[in-house]
Scaffold this active site. Structure first.
Site, PDB file in Angstrom:
ATOM      1  CE  LYS A  13      -2.144  -1.101   3.854  1.00 25.85           C
ATOM      2  NZ  LYS A  13      -1.422  -2.344   4.145  1.00 25.85           N
ATOM      3  NE  ARG A  87      -4.726  -1.523   9.760  1.00 26.94           N
ATOM      4  CZ  ARG A  87      -3.658  -1.064   9.119  1.00 26.94           C
ATOM      5  NH1 ARG A  87      -3.672   0.093   8.517  1.00 26.94           N
ATOM      6  NH2 ARG A  87      -2.570  -1.783   9.096  1.00 26.94           N
ATOM      7  NE  ARG A 126       7.688  -2.791   6.104  1.00 27.21           N
ATOM      8  CZ  ARG A 126       6.369  -2.716   6.215  1.00 27.21           C
ATOM      9  NH1 ARG A 126       5.672  -2.009   5.366  1.00 27.21           N
ATOM     10  NH2 ARG A 126       5.752  -3.356   7.171  1.00 27.21           N
ATOM     11  NE  ARG A 159       6.148  -0.716  10.018  1.00 25.67           N
ATOM     12  CZ  ARG A 159       5.030  -0.664   9.313  1.00 25.67           C
ATOM     13  NH1 ARG A 159       4.983   0.045   8.206  1.00 25.67           N
ATOM     14  NH2 ARG A 159       3.955  -1.296   9.704  1.00 25.67           N
ATOM     15  NE  ARG A 170       1.809  -5.208  10.915  1.00 27.51           N
ATOM     16  CZ  ARG A 170       2.894  -4.915  10.193  1.00 27.51           C
ATOM     17  NH1 ARG A 170       4.079  -5.390  10.560  1.00 27.51           N
ATOM     18  NH2 ARG A 170       2.800  -4.165   9.130  1.00 27.51           N
TER      19      ARG A 170
HETATM   20  P1  AP5 Z   1       4.842  -1.655   1.793  1.00 28.65           P
HETATM   21  O1  AP5 Z   1       4.559  -0.794   0.616  1.00 28.65           O
HETATM   22  O2  AP5 Z   1       5.609  -1.072   2.925  1.00 28.65           O
HETATM   23  O3  AP5 Z   1       3.505  -2.359   2.304  1.00 28.65           O
HETATM   24  P2  AP5 Z   1       2.264  -1.783   3.109  1.00 28.65           P
HETATM   25  O4  AP5 Z   1       1.049  -2.438   2.567  1.00 28.65           O
HETATM   26  O5  AP5 Z   1       2.295  -0.297   3.150  1.00 28.65           O
HETATM   27  O6  AP5 Z   1       2.605  -2.404   4.513  1.00 28.65           O
HETATM   28  P3  AP5 Z   1       2.466  -1.868   5.989  1.00 28.65           P
HETATM   29  O7  AP5 Z   1       3.142  -2.912   6.842  1.00 28.65           O
HETATM   30  O8  AP5 Z   1       2.946  -0.465   6.144  1.00 28.65           O
HETATM   31  O9  AP5 Z   1       0.953  -1.936   6.202  1.00 28.65           O
HETATM   32  P4  AP5 Z   1       0.235  -2.111   7.515  1.00 28.65           P
HETATM   33  O10 AP5 Z   1      -1.149  -1.924   7.042  1.00 28.65           O
HETATM   34  O11 AP5 Z   1       0.450  -3.326   8.323  1.00 28.65           O
HETATM   35  O12 AP5 Z   1       0.944  -1.037   8.457  1.00 28.65           O
HETATM   36  P5  AP5 Z   1       0.537   0.421   8.865  1.00 28.65           P
HETATM   37  O13 AP5 Z   1       1.768   1.200   8.904  1.00 28.65           O
HETATM   38  O14 AP5 Z   1      -0.626   0.905   8.079  1.00 28.65           O
HETATM   39  O15 AP5 Z   1       5.608  -2.969   1.242  1.00 28.65           O
HETATM   40  C1  AP5 Z   1       6.093  -3.981   2.114  1.00 28.65           C
HETATM   41  C2  AP5 Z   1       7.479  -4.471   1.622  1.00 28.65           C
HETATM   42  O16 AP5 Z   1       7.321  -5.170   0.392  1.00 28.65           O
HETATM   43  C3  AP5 Z   1       8.481  -3.350   1.340  1.00 28.65           C
HETATM   44  O17 AP5 Z   1       9.759  -3.797   1.675  1.00 28.65           O
HETATM   45  C4  AP5 Z   1       8.362  -3.112  -0.172  1.00 28.65           C
HETATM   46  O18 AP5 Z   1       9.589  -2.628  -0.707  1.00 28.65           O
HETATM   47  C5  AP5 Z   1       8.042  -4.506  -0.669  1.00 28.65           C
HETATM   48  N1  AP5 Z   1       7.132  -4.527  -1.812  1.00 28.65           N
HETATM   49  C6  AP5 Z   1       6.060  -3.710  -2.025  1.00 28.65           C
HETATM   50  N2  AP5 Z   1       5.416  -4.063  -3.157  1.00 28.65           N
HETATM   51  C7  AP5 Z   1       6.097  -5.136  -3.659  1.00 28.65           C
HETATM   52  C8  AP5 Z   1       5.900  -5.969  -4.805  1.00 28.65           C
HETATM   53  N3  AP5 Z   1       4.876  -5.794  -5.661  1.00 28.65           N
HETATM   54  N4  AP5 Z   1       6.779  -6.984  -5.003  1.00 28.65           N
HETATM   55  C9  AP5 Z   1       7.786  -7.197  -4.144  1.00 28.65           C
HETATM   56  N5  AP5 Z   1       8.041  -6.450  -3.059  1.00 28.65           N
HETATM   57  C10 AP5 Z   1       7.187  -5.434  -2.796  1.00 28.65           C
HETATM   58  O19 AP5 Z   1      -0.026   0.180  10.360  1.00 28.65           O
HETATM   59  C11 AP5 Z   1       0.827  -0.172  11.435  1.00 28.65           C
HETATM   60  C12 AP5 Z   1      -0.011  -0.302  12.708  1.00 28.65           C
HETATM   61  O20 AP5 Z   1      -0.646   0.963  13.012  1.00 28.65           O
HETATM   62  C13 AP5 Z   1      -1.183  -1.303  12.640  1.00 28.65           C
HETATM   63  O21 AP5 Z   1      -0.757  -2.620  12.938  1.00 28.65           O
HETATM   64  C14 AP5 Z   1      -2.138  -0.725  13.703  1.00 28.65           C
HETATM   65  O22 AP5 Z   1      -1.723  -1.046  15.004  1.00 28.65           O
HETATM   66  C15 AP5 Z   1      -1.972   0.780  13.521  1.00 28.65           C
HETATM   67  N6  AP5 Z   1      -2.942   1.350  12.557  1.00 28.65           N
HETATM   68  C16 AP5 Z   1      -2.645   1.954  11.358  1.00 28.65           C
HETATM   69  N7  AP5 Z   1      -3.787   2.362  10.753  1.00 28.65           N
HETATM   70  C17 AP5 Z   1      -4.811   2.021  11.565  1.00 28.65           C
HETATM   71  C18 AP5 Z   1      -6.228   2.138  11.475  1.00 28.65           C
HETATM   72  N8  AP5 Z   1      -6.830   2.713  10.400  1.00 28.65           N
HETATM   73  N9  AP5 Z   1      -6.990   1.651  12.483  1.00 28.65           N
HETATM   74  C19 AP5 Z   1      -6.408   1.088  13.572  1.00 28.65           C
HETATM   75  N10 AP5 Z   1      -5.084   0.925  13.728  1.00 28.65           N
HETATM   76  C20 AP5 Z   1      -4.284   1.373  12.729  1.00 28.65           C
END
Ligand code: AP5
Length: 217
Positions: A13, A87, A126, A159, A170
């Site tokens: 994402k 989410r 990552r 991270r 997660r």
């Molecule tokens: P990346 O682009 O970083 O993936 P992402 O989907 O953004 O992953 P996140 O881990 O950031 O998502 P998340 O939803 O768990 O975390 P968030 O920060 O929102 O890609 C991942 C890796 O793969 C990278 O190394 C990239 O280079 C590689 N890659 C990407 N695309 C690729 C491809 N096509 N092929 C190969 N490699 C690829 O949330 C963290 C925490 O915050 C949550 O657990 C929760 O506690 C809290 N939180 C956040 N938002 C909310 C909400 N709305 N409600 C409640 N709690 C929340």
């Protein structure tokens, strides 16, 4: 344009939202990045969110909805792409209510579909830049110099919630609480399902194809 990007943790994402924001001149609003900034600043919000994030649980809706409302309002004129929010179905309902009262709506929902085994590999590899937020992967999206950010030369970090145990939680949280959001949007909006098991560039091309077709209508 007001876009929501859905997908499991590690689906790509953040990677894709940065590219969408750059191409279409939108503001990239990542709930996870905002929470990490609040934690780094030691704010009350950051302190409240800490234990949930470290355990791979969702931060309570009330906290998140309030946090995102201000950011979304600010970005309303330029348009935005939402990453990690909504989410839960409750967050999606609250977002719709806020947009409707401002005479706006979500124009497109992009749903990145990736199998769980691939996700575990992506998150284990990552690395991100603590200064500018750029995201890399040790095999798939390497920086020019190992362990160093291309943009500012800072040392890349892993991270804390990318360890195997938290990643498993997660993913469980995603299947239980966030997958129903896809169904919610399928009832109310246009949802583009994107096969995100491909390379990042192939996924970007598929996204741009859908968004370009939407813009030209
Ligand atoms: P990346 O682009 O970083 O993936 P992402 O989907 O953004 O992953 P996140 O881990 O950031 O998502 P998340 O939803 O768990 O975390 P968030 O920060 O929102 O890609 C991942 C890796 O793969 C990278 O190394 C990239 O280079 C590689 N890659 C990407 N695309 C690729 C491809 N096509 N092929 C190969 N490699 C690829 O949330 C963290 C925490 O915050 C949550 O657990 C929760 O506690 C809290 N939180 C956040 N938002 C909310 C909400 N709305 N409600 C409640 N709690 C929340």
């Amino acid at each position: 344009m007001r876009i929501v990007l859905l997908g499991a943790p590690g689906a790509g994402k953040g990677t894709q939202c940065k590219r969408i924001a750059a191409k279409y001149g939108l503001v990239h609003l990542s709930s996870g990045d905002i929470l990490r900034q609040e934690r780094a600043a030691g704010s009350n919000l950051g302190k409240k969110a800490q234990s949930y994030m470290d355990a791979g649980e969702l931060v309570p809706d009330k906290i998140i909805v309030e946090m995102m409302a201000g950011a979304i309002k600010k970005a309303a004129d330029s348009g935005f792409v939402l990453d990690g929010f909504p989410r839960t179905v409750n967050q999606a309902v609250e977002l719709d209510k806020a947009l409707t009262s401002a005479g706006q709506k979500i124009n497109a929902v992009l749903n990145l579909e990736v199998n769980d085994q691939l996700i575990v590999r992506r998150m284990a590899g990552r690395r991100s830049c603590p200064k500018c937020g750029a995201v890399y992967h040790i095999e798939n999206l390497k920086p020019k110099a190992e362990g160093i950010c291309d943009n500012d030369g800072d040392k890349l970090v892993q991270r804390p919630d990318d360890n195997a145990e938290v990643v498993a939680n997660r993913l469980k949280t995603y299947h239980q609480q966030t997958e129903p959001v896809v169904a919610y949007y399928k009832n109310n909006n246009t949802v583009y399902d994107i096969d995100a098991n491909r390379t990042a560039d192939e996924v970007t091309a598929a996204i741009f194809e859908n968004l370009n077709a939407m813009v030209s209508v």
